[in-house]
Design a protein around this motif. Structure first.
Motif, PDB file in Angstrom:
ATOM      1  N   LYS A  54       0.812  -1.216   0.000  1.00 15.67           N
ATOM      2  CA  LYS A  54       0.000   0.000   0.000  1.00 15.67           C
ATOM      3  C   LYS A  54       0.848   1.271   0.000  1.00 15.67           C
ATOM      4  O   LYS A  54       0.381   2.323   0.372  1.00 15.67           O
ATOM      5  CB  LYS A  54      -0.911   0.017   1.240  1.00 15.67           C
ATOM      6  CG  LYS A  54      -1.820  -1.154   1.346  1.00 15.67           C
ATOM      7  CD  LYS A  54      -2.856  -1.141   0.263  1.00 15.67           C
ATOM      8  CE  LYS A  54      -3.851  -2.267   0.522  1.00 15.67           C
ATOM      9  NZ  LYS A  54      -4.365  -2.846  -0.666  1.00 15.67           N
ATOM     10  N   TYR A  55       2.097   1.175  -0.423  1.00 15.12           N
ATOM     11  CA  TYR A  55       2.999   2.325  -0.419  1.00 15.12           C
ATOM     12  C   TYR A  55       2.516   3.373  -1.415  1.00 15.12           C
ATOM     13  O   TYR A  55       2.201   3.065  -2.557  1.00 15.12           O
ATOM     14  CB  TYR A  55       4.412   1.875  -0.785  1.00 15.12           C
ATOM     15  CG  TYR A  55       5.415   2.996  -0.827  1.00 15.12           C
ATOM     16  CD1 TYR A  55       5.942   3.513   0.334  1.00 15.12           C
ATOM     17  CD2 TYR A  55       5.822   3.531  -2.039  1.00 15.12           C
ATOM     18  CE1 TYR A  55       6.858   4.547   0.306  1.00 15.12           C
ATOM     19  CE2 TYR A  55       6.729   4.566  -2.085  1.00 15.12           C
ATOM     20  CZ  TYR A  55       7.243   5.068  -0.911  1.00 15.12           C
ATOM     21  OH  TYR A  55       8.142   6.095  -0.947  1.00 15.12           O
ATOM     22  N   LYS A  56       2.471   4.601  -0.971  1.00 14.85           N
ATOM     23  CA  LYS A  56       2.074   5.726  -1.821  1.00 14.85           C
ATOM     24  C   LYS A  56       3.195   6.761  -1.825  1.00 14.85           C
ATOM     25  O   LYS A  56       3.871   6.963  -0.827  1.00 14.85           O
ATOM     26  CB  LYS A  56       0.796   6.395  -1.296  1.00 14.85           C
ATOM     27  CG  LYS A  56      -0.390   5.491  -1.237  1.00 14.85           C
ATOM     28  CD  LYS A  56      -0.983   5.304  -2.590  1.00 14.85           C
ATOM     29  CE  LYS A  56      -2.284   4.526  -2.430  1.00 14.85           C
ATOM     30  NZ  LYS A  56      -2.632   3.754  -3.543  1.00 14.85           N
ATOM     31  N   SER A  57       3.361   7.425  -2.934  1.00 12.30           N
ATOM     32  CA  SER A  57       4.370   8.469  -3.058  1.00 12.30           C
ATOM     33  C   SER A  57       3.718   9.713  -3.644  1.00 12.30           C
ATOM     34  O   SER A  57       2.819   9.623  -4.475  1.00 12.30           O
ATOM     35  CB  SER A  57       5.507   8.014  -3.971  1.00 12.30           C
ATOM     36  OG  SER A  57       6.423   9.060  -4.154  1.00 12.30           O
ATOM     37  N   SER A  58       4.202  10.861  -3.208  1.00 16.28           N
ATOM     38  CA  SER A  58       3.684  12.112  -3.753  1.00 16.28           C
ATOM     39  C   SER A  58       4.476  12.551  -4.988  1.00 16.28           C
ATOM     40  O   SER A  58       4.138  13.550  -5.610  1.00 16.28           O
ATOM     41  CB  SER A  58       3.742  13.206  -2.688  1.00 16.28           C
ATOM     42  OG  SER A  58       5.081  13.430  -2.296  1.00 16.28           O
ATOM     43  N   THR A  60       5.892  12.528  -8.830  1.00 15.42           N
ATOM     44  CA  THR A  60       5.359  12.242 -10.152  1.00 15.42           C
ATOM     45  C   THR A  60       6.507  12.225 -11.150  1.00 15.42           C
ATOM     46  O   THR A  60       7.653  12.511 -10.802  1.00 15.42           O
ATOM     47  CB  THR A  60       4.324  13.301 -10.585  1.00 15.42           C
ATOM     48  OG1 THR A  60       4.983  14.565 -10.683  1.00 15.42           O
ATOM     49  CG2 THR A  60       3.180  13.394  -9.577  1.00 15.42           C
TER      50      THR A  60
END
Length: 70
Positions: A54-58, A60
């Motif tokens: 479930k890793y999320k990164s801001s 792009t």
């Protein structure tokens, strides 16, 4: 990534390299077969954990992976 998934990837990579080294030594075949079957379980487990993480990164693609400061 400071989570379980990246640690598991590193551990699996080290395991595969250690297994390859052990294959070139005088280790018993029974131990090598046991390690082989453990590797058959470890690699799909690693793939599942990485894909379901479930890793999320801001960040792009416009951030250019922070390799160059504008």
């Amino acid at each position: 990534m400071k989570n379980f998934a990246i640690k598991l990837v590193w551990a699996t990579t080290l395991y595969v390299f250690a297994f390859a080294v052990l294959c070139q030594t005088q280790v018993s075949y029974k131990l090598l077969i046991a390690l082989l079957f453990f590797g058959y379980l470890l690699i799909p487990f690693m793939v599942y954990i990485v894909l379901s993480d479930k890793y999320k990164s801001s960040k792009t693609f416009q951030d250019w992976y922070e390799d160059y400061n504008y």
